[in-house]
Motif scaffolding. Structure first.
Motif, PDB file in Angstrom:
ATOM      1  N   UNK A  18     -21.930  53.506  14.353  1.00 13.90           N
ATOM      2  CA  UNK A  18     -21.338  54.500  13.348  1.00 13.90           C
ATOM      3  C   UNK A  18     -20.044  55.363  13.612  1.00 13.90           C
ATOM      4  N   UNK A  19     -19.307  55.295  13.244  1.00 14.82           N
ATOM      5  CA  UNK A  19     -18.108  56.887  13.760  1.00 14.82           C
ATOM      6  C   UNK A  19     -18.679  57.778  12.166  1.00 14.82           C
ATOM      7  N   UNK A  20     -18.861  58.804  12.319  1.00 16.18           N
ATOM      8  CA  UNK A  20     -18.998  59.521  11.292  1.00 16.18           C
ATOM      9  C   UNK A  20     -18.111  60.682  11.430  1.00 16.18           C
ATOM     10  N   UNK A  21     -16.372  60.912  10.555  1.00 21.16           N
ATOM     11  CA  UNK A  21     -15.865  61.512  10.830  1.00 21.16           C
ATOM     12  C   UNK A  21     -15.263  61.794  11.919  1.00 21.16           C
ATOM     13  N   UNK A  22     -14.801  62.554  12.933  1.00 21.14           N
ATOM     14  CA  UNK A  22     -14.468  62.488  14.081  1.00 21.14           C
ATOM     15  C   UNK A  22     -15.392  62.830  15.651  1.00 21.14           C
ATOM     16  N   UNK A  23     -16.464  61.868  15.513  1.00 18.09           N
ATOM     17  CA  UNK A  23     -17.929  61.736  16.349  1.00 18.09           C
ATOM     18  C   UNK A  23     -18.046  60.539  15.974  1.00 18.09           C
ATOM     19  N   UNK A  24     -19.042  60.334  16.811  1.00 19.53           N
ATOM     20  CA  UNK A  24     -20.572  58.955  16.732  1.00 19.53           C
ATOM     21  C   UNK A  24     -21.700  60.283  17.210  1.00 19.53           C
ATOM     22  N   UNK A  25     -22.541  60.096  15.580  1.00 26.27           N
ATOM     23  CA  UNK A  25     -23.753  61.186  15.909  1.00 26.27           C
ATOM     24  C   UNK A  25     -24.352  60.595  16.592  1.00 26.27           C
ATOM     25  N   UNK A  26     -25.135  59.254  16.681  1.00 25.99           N
ATOM     26  CA  UNK A  26     -26.179  58.873  17.447  1.00 25.99           C
ATOM     27  C   UNK A  26     -26.057  58.475  19.116  1.00 25.99           C
ATOM     28  N   UNK A  27     -26.700  58.269  19.717  1.00 28.26           N
ATOM     29  CA  UNK A  27     -26.487  57.940  20.969  1.00 28.26           C
ATOM     30  C   UNK A  27     -26.501  56.401  21.106  1.00 28.26           C
ATOM     31  N   UNK A  28     -26.381  55.881  21.771  1.00 26.19           N
ATOM     32  CA  UNK A  28     -26.145  54.444  22.226  1.00 26.19           C
ATOM     33  C   UNK A  28     -26.464  53.738  22.701  1.00 26.19           C
ATOM     34  N   UNK A  29     -27.554  54.674  22.841  1.00 29.03           N
ATOM     35  CA  UNK A  29     -29.048  54.664  23.808  1.00 29.03           C
ATOM     36  C   UNK A  29     -30.182  54.494  23.045  1.00 29.03           C
ATOM     37  N   UNK A  30     -30.224  55.152  22.153  1.00 24.13           N
ATOM     38  CA  UNK A  30     -31.067  56.165  21.459  1.00 24.13           C
ATOM     39  C   UNK A  30     -31.684  56.919  22.162  1.00 24.13           C
ATOM     40  N   UNK A  31     -31.560  57.702  23.166  1.00 21.87           N
ATOM     41  CA  UNK A  31     -31.761  58.626  23.897  1.00 21.87           C
ATOM     42  C   UNK A  31     -30.686  59.109  24.559  1.00 21.87           C
ATOM     43  N   UNK A  32     -30.842  60.590  24.999  1.00 22.19           N
ATOM     44  CA  UNK A  32     -29.598  61.462  25.128  1.00 22.19           C
ATOM     45  C   UNK A  32     -29.666  60.784  26.433  1.00 22.19           C
TER      46      UNK A  32
END
Length: 137
Positions: A18-32
């Motif tokens: 999900x794009x929020x503003x000018x970024x993707x806040x959530x990790x694509x994998x669920x972790x760093x």
């Protein structure tokens, strides 16, 4: 350390984001991601950053000069912004020459090895984001 080969991701591997503003806040994998693996990927000449970007990599010869220097990337962009830039740089600049590393639709000039699949996997994106976030002035 074992790294997946860049370009090994398949279309079915794409996870929704999900794009929020000018970024993707959530990790694509669920972790760093892992910054050490990210550094290795950034310096891989086969598909990623060093082809076009230069940066604080004194041991690496023949760094790119087509794109901004990555020195201080962690100061210039948030983790969320870095993630979106890697996933789909065309969101910031429709005329960019930077590939959309995590898309497989509506692309032009796609190399035959990457048709129907992203250039990088979600884990590779997260690893690169983790590394770029450490690059501070």
């Amino acid at each position: 350390m074992t790294l997946a080969l860049a370009g090994s991701a398949k279309a079915e591997d794409l996870v929704p984001y999900k794009i929020v503003g000018d970024g993707i806040a959530e990790s694509l994998t669920g972790s760093a991601g892992d910054a050490a693996r990210g550094r290795t990927l950034v310096l891989a000449r086969t598909t990623t950053c060093i082809l076009c970007h230069s940066g604080p990599f004194p041991e690496t010869r023949f760094q790119g000069d087509l794109a901004p220097d990555l020195t201080g990337a962690g100061n210039r962009w948030s983790v969320s912004q870095l993630r979106l830039r890697l996933v789909d740089a065309s969101r910031f600049n429709p005329q960019t020459i930077m590939p959309s590393y995590y898309r497989n639709d509506d692309l032009v000039r796609v190399g035959r090895n990457f048709v129907g699949k992203p250039i990088l996997s979600a884990a590779e994106i997260e690893d690169i984001v983790a590394y770029l976030a450490t690059l501070r002035d």
